[in-house]
Scaffold this active site. Structure first.
Site, mmCIF file in Angstrom:
data_model
loop_
_atom_site.group_PDB
_atom_site.id
_atom_site.type_symbol
_atom_site.label_atom_id
_atom_site.label_comp_id
_atom_site.label_asym_id
_atom_site.label_seq_id
_atom_site.Cartn_x
_atom_site.Cartn_y
_atom_site.Cartn_z
ATOM 1 N N LYS A 191 25.673 48.266 43.887
ATOM 2 C CA LYS A 191 26.686 49.329 43.726
ATOM 3 C C LYS A 191 27.430 49.031 42.430
ATOM 4 O O LYS A 191 28.309 48.175 42.388
ATOM 5 C CB LYS A 191 27.649 49.287 44.924
ATOM 6 C CG LYS A 191 28.294 50.616 45.282
ATOM 7 C CD LYS A 191 29.096 51.266 44.196
ATOM 8 C CE LYS A 191 30.505 50.746 44.084
ATOM 9 N NZ LYS A 191 31.225 51.317 42.920
ATOM 10 N N GLU A 397 47.423 39.877 35.224
ATOM 11 C CA GLU A 397 46.230 40.132 34.422
ATOM 12 C C GLU A 397 46.336 41.542 33.845
ATOM 13 O O GLU A 397 46.311 42.523 34.588
ATOM 14 C CB GLU A 397 44.955 40.017 35.271
ATOM 15 C CG GLU A 397 43.705 40.150 34.423
ATOM 16 C CD GLU A 397 42.403 40.179 35.220
ATOM 17 O OE1 GLU A 397 42.328 40.892 36.230
ATOM 18 O OE2 GLU A 397 41.452 39.487 34.802
HETATM 19 P P1 NAD Z 1 37.469 46.440 40.731
HETATM 20 O O1 NAD Z 1 37.731 45.344 41.695
HETATM 21 O O2 NAD Z 1 38.386 47.606 40.695
HETATM 22 O O3 NAD Z 1 36.023 47.057 40.965
HETATM 23 C C1 NAD Z 1 34.851 46.262 40.937
HETATM 24 C C2 NAD Z 1 33.793 46.904 41.795
HETATM 25 O O4 NAD Z 1 34.233 46.890 43.151
HETATM 26 C C3 NAD Z 1 33.494 48.368 41.464
HETATM 27 O O5 NAD Z 1 32.113 48.593 41.588
HETATM 28 C C4 NAD Z 1 34.262 49.104 42.541
HETATM 29 O O6 NAD Z 1 33.735 50.381 42.820
HETATM 30 C C5 NAD Z 1 34.097 48.173 43.720
HETATM 31 N N1 NAD Z 1 35.100 48.313 44.783
HETATM 32 C C6 NAD Z 1 36.389 48.712 44.662
HETATM 33 N N2 NAD Z 1 36.981 48.717 45.873
HETATM 34 C C7 NAD Z 1 36.060 48.290 46.775
HETATM 35 C C8 NAD Z 1 36.072 48.076 48.177
HETATM 36 N N3 NAD Z 1 37.155 48.283 48.910
HETATM 37 N N4 NAD Z 1 34.939 47.625 48.767
HETATM 38 C C9 NAD Z 1 33.827 47.392 48.042
HETATM 39 N N5 NAD Z 1 33.756 47.599 46.719
HETATM 40 C C10 NAD Z 1 34.861 48.039 46.083
HETATM 41 O O7 NAD Z 1 37.357 45.732 39.314
HETATM 42 P P2 NAD Z 1 37.197 46.430 37.896
HETATM 43 O O8 NAD Z 1 38.502 47.055 37.527
HETATM 44 O O9 NAD Z 1 35.944 47.258 37.913
HETATM 45 O O10 NAD Z 1 36.892 45.166 36.962
HETATM 46 C C11 NAD Z 1 37.866 44.411 36.313
HETATM 47 C C12 NAD Z 1 38.158 43.119 37.080
HETATM 48 O O11 NAD Z 1 36.963 42.345 37.197
HETATM 49 C C13 NAD Z 1 39.160 42.221 36.381
HETATM 50 O O12 NAD Z 1 40.081 41.718 37.313
HETATM 51 C C14 NAD Z 1 38.291 41.091 35.824
HETATM 52 O O13 NAD Z 1 38.966 39.879 35.596
HETATM 53 C C15 NAD Z 1 37.261 40.973 36.879
HETATM 54 N N6 NAD Z 1 36.064 40.299 36.363
HETATM 55 C C16 NAD Z 1 35.844 38.992 36.739
HETATM 56 C C17 NAD Z 1 34.729 38.299 36.230
HETATM 57 C C18 NAD Z 1 34.482 36.849 36.578
HETATM 58 O O14 NAD Z 1 33.408 36.358 36.279
HETATM 59 N N7 NAD Z 1 35.406 36.154 37.189
HETATM 60 C C19 NAD Z 1 33.854 38.949 35.354
HETATM 61 C C20 NAD Z 1 34.120 40.267 35.004
HETATM 62 C C21 NAD Z 1 35.226 40.933 35.525
#
Ligand code: NAD
Length: 504
Positions: A191, A397
């Site tokens: 997803k 962040e």
């Molecule tokens: P997000 O958590 O909003 O979304 C990530 C994914 O989760 C998306 O595909 C989204 O549709 C899905 N999602 C959202 N709610 C969900 C739920 N309730 N159940 C299941 N899936 C759900 O994150 P974002 O805004 O897309 O990405 C940015 C974040 O990702 C930042 O906090 C960043 O630091 C983090 N990140 C971490 C790493 C790492 O390696 N630690 C790498 C890249 C990004």
């Protein structure tokens, strides 16, 4: 013709088919619209235009995809590591062959500059090659003989798994999760993030063209609260590999609790770059600039807090502000561009809200702190100075090109500030005193630390965070620890006496 207009023309060709069909899900080897018939638009951060429509999958689609992954699991598990290796190398070949298409689509869909996305596409191929070569040994175990027993360990793939990825460098991050899962013998339901779905579609197509059996890799697009949530709750899905925000990670943990889902989380960060007066200040400056302003600052490992030793702070901050003002903002498809637009308007608003927060908290905006004129979700590279670590700009962040500078008097204070955060993904340390570096790396609360270096990823090393930055490690054999179950089998080597109950 400029390089930008040439790139735009090529992109137009690549996107033509998506404008016609929309981005479809891929379930059991079939390209399908959502069962509901619903769609959503994916927009370009550069001008807000609609790129194309995307199938809005939900629980029904996840159910079909999970069933397909479950049906394909025994065949893929039993195929043998050398066969899996061949197929995964062919996926890598396909990525290399279509790297330009991937990079152009990714830059247009995510706003990340082409100069970085071209490299990220090739890194995706490397991820596949690295794990392809590990596939034949993924099931290897140990022989641990003991008195009267030959104990043998082995690993088996856990089953169908869910992979949920974010919108920042989505292609590279997807390969980073999917390649080890496939090498381990798992089947998957992916997803991708709703804000940048283009390259996930390219990737699954390439994999099937490379000979991956149908149903081994399924793709369901959609919203997090719909398709994502359904995936984390599905009983046929044995584990969830998730990259995204810390808050979403804790939601996923709760959603997966009823089905006892194994979870692997790569989450947010507020990573310190600590610069001592005795360091190579030119390189430290390059690294501090690179690690916050590259990839639009939308990077989990970005060094978003600069901790700078008091005596050199004023000059270092001034030079940093000067460099921030020179970072080239522009169209993401222009190879000269160093910083592109942010992913979507809500994120832009969030990032920009910290300009007022910084002022209210009494910090100084030493560079940026505003948006350039014109369309698109651009923001100027920003530096806050005069801050302290209790401020929201030092704790939260922001996930944009925004750096908060904090001053420290000595090593003890540097450590205290560095660790005074909910997060613990990476830390960067600049000093020429190796003993100090040893001491500090021991005490820094971070999953990954680089000394006198920016973030340079070596695939066999463990990648992941502590505290609110994650659970579990990726890379090398650590990825297999997650995607596989350890098994122990003890064989009696003689007629060992078994304790007898109820006998004479
Ligand atoms: P997000 O958590 O909003 O979304 C990530 C994914 O989760 C998306 O595909 C989204 O549709 C899905 N999602 C959202 N709610 C969900 C739920 N309730 N159940 C299941 N899936 C759900 O994150 P974002 O805004 O897309 O990405 C940015 C974040 O990702 C930042 O906090 C960043 O630091 C983090 N990140 C971490 C790493 C790492 O390696 N630690 C790498 C890249 C990004």
């Amino acid at each position: 013709m400029t390089q930008l207009s040439e790139n735009l023309q090529k992109l137009d060709g690549f996107l033509a088919r998506f404008r016609e069909t929309g981005i479809l899900n891929q379930i059991g080897g079939e390209a399908l619209p959502a069962a509901s018939g619903n769609w959503f638009d994916t927009l370009s951060p550069t001008d807000g235009s609609v790129i194309c429509q995307v199938a809005r999958g939900a629980a029904d689609d996840i159910d079909r995809a999970a069933a397909a992954a479950k049906a394909a699991f025994p065949g893929w598990r039993d195929l043998g590591g050398t066969e899996r290796r061949k197929i995964l190398h062919r996926v890598a070949d396909a990525i290399v062959a279509r790297a330009e298409e991937i990079a152009l689509c990714e830059a247009w869909d995510s706003g990340q500059p082409l100069r970085f996305m071209s490299k990220a596409a090739l890194r995706g191929a490397e991820n596949f090659r690295f794990f392809a070569d590990k596939a034949p040994s993924a099931r290897d175990g140990k022989a641990l003989p003991s008195g009267g027993l030959m104990n043998i360990t082995g690993r088996v793939p856990i089953g169908p798994v869910g992979v949920i990825t974010p919108w920042n460098t989505p292609f590279m991050l997807s390969t980073w999760k999917i390649a080890p899962a496939l090498a381990a013998g798992c089947t998957i339901v992916h997803k991708p993030a709703e804000f940048s779905p283009l390259t996930a579609r390219l990737l699954v197509e390439m994999a099937e063209e490379a000979g991956l059996p149908k149903g081994v890799w399924n793709l369901v697009n959609g919203m997090g609260e719909e398709a994502g949530k359904a995936l984390t709750e599905h009983p046929a899905i044995k584990a969830i590999a998730f990259v995204g925000e810390s808050r979403t990670g804790s939601q996923i943990m709760a959603q997966g609790a009823a089905s006892l889902k194994r979870v692997h989380f790569e989450l947010g960060g507020k990573n310190p770059v600590i610069v001592f007066a005795d360091s190579d200040l030119e390189r430290a400056l390059d690294a501090a600039v690179f690690m916050i302003y590259s990839l639009n600052g939308e990077r989990c490992t970005s060094s978003s807090r600069l901790l700078i030793e008091q005596g050199i702070a004023e000059e270092f901050e001034a030079r940093l502000a000067e460099r921030a003002n020179k970072v080239k903002i522009g169209h993401p498809l222009d190879p000269a561009t160093e910083i592109g637009p942010l992913i979507h308007p809500t994120h832009l608003d969030k990032v920009c809200s910290y300009f007022d927060i910084a002022k209210e908290e009494g910090a100084v905006i030493a560079a940026g702190g505003e948006r350039p004129d014109g369309p698109g979700w651009f923001v100027r590279p920003t530096l806050f100075t005069g801050a302290n670590n209790q401020m929201r700009i030092a704790q939260e962040e922001i996930f944009g090109p925004v750096l908060t500078a904090l001053r420290f008097a000595d090593e003890a204070e540097a450590l205290q500030i560095a660790n005074d955060t909910d997060y613990g993904l990476t830390a960067y340390l600049w000093t020429s005193d190796v003993t100090r570096a040893m001491r500090m790396t021991e005490r820094l609360e971070a999953g990954m630390i680089w000394v006198n270096s920016e973030n340079v990823r070596h695939l066999p090393t463990p990648f992941g965070g502590v505290k609110a930055s994650g659970i579990g490690r990726d890379g090398g054999d650590w990825s297999f620890e997650f995607f596989m179950e350890q098994k122990h089998i003890g064989f009696a080597t003689g007629p060992n006496k078994v304790p007898r109950l109820g006998g004479e």
